[in-house]
Write an enzyme that holds these catalytic residues in place. Structure first.
Site, PDB file in Angstrom:
ATOM      1  N   ASN A 118       0.875  -1.172   0.000  1.00  9.43           N
ATOM      2  CA  ASN A 118       0.000   0.000   0.000  1.00  9.43           C
ATOM      3  C   ASN A 118       0.909   1.218   0.000  1.00  9.43           C
ATOM      4  OD1 ASN A 118      -2.139   1.559   2.539  1.00  9.43           O
ATOM      5  ND2 ASN A 118      -1.938   2.021   0.381  1.00  9.43           N
ATOM      6  N   GLY A 119       0.808   2.040  -1.046  1.00 11.44           N
ATOM      7  CA  GLY A 119       1.648   3.235  -1.115  1.00 11.44           C
ATOM      8  C   GLY A 119       2.158   3.463  -2.516  1.00 11.44           C
ATOM      9  N   TYR A 276     -10.728  11.700   4.665  1.00 12.24           N
ATOM     10  CA  TYR A 276     -11.558  10.952   3.733  1.00 12.24           C
ATOM     11  C   TYR A 276     -11.270   9.453   3.643  1.00 12.24           C
ATOM     12  CZ  TYR A 276     -13.141   8.924  -0.597  1.00 12.24           C
ATOM     13  OH  TYR A 276     -13.700   8.082  -1.495  1.00 12.24           O
TER      14      TYR A 276
END
Ligand code: SF4
Length: 488
Positions: A118-119, A276
């Site tokens: 993730n990234g 968000y």
């Protein structure tokens, strides 16, 4: 958020993946991973996959689509094992195709290893050149990390190459040795789960841009991007993996490593996880995200008051801030928009017009609730602005008398290079416009944003957050100058 970071069908911003890992003897780890990924579906809807180890081999199943499309009971039953990693993907680098679905797998050592990321790396080109990959050969930065790890695996039958890579074997085994060698070379954002047949590893980059937490499940352990993935399988939250930390989970428990130089460790969790990206029921840095969003709305009510009849949020992510605005202002809260929850990601909107149409597909107005009213409409951010403008027109068509837009984050002015898919700077509505110019474009009666100071106060963290897309202060150097020049 209902605005358009990317070319998603309603222009939603796209998180760059969710990761999950579990080691639990005697439990159905494939089913646990399925449930964990289901809880992380919001972090990526393009592809899903898992790798399962039975102690002898690693089996990978992955495909395009939602978690529920990729896995069914038959598939999960065919994946016995005691350890697994999983991944939900949205692409920030690399095309959206099967090859780039994760976990990435390399057949090296005893039975190979699998990796979920993730990234987004910021030095992909340099790293690719370093290992002799030509431009175009790198399908994704996640694949590149897997390739780098595999190249550093000891190759006992190739002594010449072993000398070349200078990896001295240790008692921790080849996976850990290779990670200790490769990780310090990576720059940018990376929360990783990596697994071979016996070891499960979690890594967070020295800034900790993306979250990663550790949970306990009986005698076993769990790694997950967000805490709801622990909750769903009734794992107990232990702690967050620290920025710059690598944890090894094996038969002896959990061990912590520090692969990065201490002076590189500088926590900068993405502030948009609070605004968000993360689920409202997630806990980050000990705070429940929903509460921080309400607080953002309360600050906004104080800094940007207005006379109105109803406060409404843009579903889903604008709703907690709208509740906060209503509470602090005393203006009644109501629902003005209904979201179609089942629309999913069905195609990529090819042009501006179809994006606006996509808003109508995703949202519908509760006309009786908004007709004849002065509305405060709260959303968490505005990126391109096209979908916000479409939504404003829908409310006007339904009879809203006034629309006062309130945004629970500061103007989004700079692209993200750390794992969130954003348009280039010239496409960002706020990059070169004043608030008044944005108000005119959106065709609203008034417009106000939350200040950066109020955002930090609402989150409750003064320092230690990345806010580069709001301030232009990039914690890891990036080549943003090109996009600035191209705007002129
Ligand atoms: S640039 Fe913005 S979206 Fe990207 S990591 Fe930083 S705060 Fe998050």
């Amino acid at each position: 958020m209902q605005d358009d970071f990317s070319q998603d069908m309603v222009g939603r911003p796209e998180e760059a993946c969710g990761v999950f890992g579990v080691r639990a003897d005697g439990l159905s780890v494939a089913y646990l991973t399925f449930d964990g990924l289901y809880a992380l579906q919001h972090r990526g809807q393009e592809a899903a996959g898992m790798a399962v180890s039975d102690g002898v081999s690693v089996t990978v199943v992955k495909n395009m689509g939602l978690v529920s499309n990729v896995f069914d009971d038959r598939t999960l039953r065919s994946l016995p094992g005691y350890m697994a990693i999983g991944h939900t993907r949205y692409s920030t680098t690399g095309a959206s195709n099967w090859r780039n679905a994760q976990p990435a797998f390399r057949s090296v050592g005893e039975a190979g290893f699998a990796l979920g990321h993730n990234g987004n790396l910021t030095n992909t080109a340099e790293l690719a050149a370093e290992i002799g990959m030509l431009p175009g050969m790198v399908s994704s930065d996640s694949d590149l990390i897997a390739e780098m790890i595999s190249l550093r695996y000891p190759k006992p039958f190739n002594l010449a190459q072993q000398n070349l890579i200078h990896v001295a074997p240790t008692a921790h085994g080849p996976l850990i040795d290779s990670l200790m060698d490769v990780l310090p070379k990576l720059e940018g954002a990376f929360s990783l789960v990596v697994m071979d047949t016996h070891q499960l590893v979690g890594v967070r980059d020295p800034h900790g841009f993306r979250p990663l937490c550790l949970g306990r499940l009986g005698d076993g352990y769990v790694l997950a991007s967000e805490t709801p993935a622990l909750d769903v399988i009734q794992a107990e939250f232990v702690r967050e993996i620290e920025p710059g930390e690598m944890v090894l989970i094996d038969g002896t428990g959990v061990r912590s490593f520090r692969p990065f130089p201490a002076d590189q460790v500088d926590p900068k969790l993405c502030v948009f996880e609070f605004v968000y990206f993360a689920r409202p029921d997630s806990k980050l840095l000990g705070k429940e995200v929903h509460g921080t969003r309400r607080s953002m709305g309360m600050h906004l009510a104080k800094s940007a008051p207005v006379e109105a009849d109803m406060v409404m949020g843009v579903p889903d992510s604008g709703v907690p801030a709208a509740e906060g605005y209503a509470k602090a202002s005393g203006i009644p809260y109501g629902q003005g928009l209904v979201k179609n929850r089942y629309i999913g990601r069905t195609f990529i909107a090819p042009d501006q017009a179809s994006r606006v149409n996509a808003v109508r597909r995703k949202l519908n107005v509760l006309a009786d609730n908004v007709s004849g009213k002065r509305l405060v409409v709260v959303d968490d951010s505005i990126v391109r602005g096209t979908t916000t403008r479409g939504m404003v027109r829908m409310l006007r068509d339904a009879g809203a008398l006034e629309i006062h837009m309130r945004v629970s984050s500061p103007p989004y002015k700079w692209p993200c290079f750390y794992g969130i898919d954003t348009p280039s700077r010239p496409e960002l509505l706020a990059a070169y416009r004043t608030v008044e110019e944005i108000r005119e474009y959106l065709e609203v009666d008034s417009l106000a944003y939350l200040s950066i100071e109020d955002l930090r106060e609402a989150v409750g963290i003064e320092d230690g957050l990345c806010d580069a897309c709001l301030t232009g202060n990039y914690p890891v150097p990036v080549q943003v100058s090109l996009t600035v020049e191209s705007a002129s």
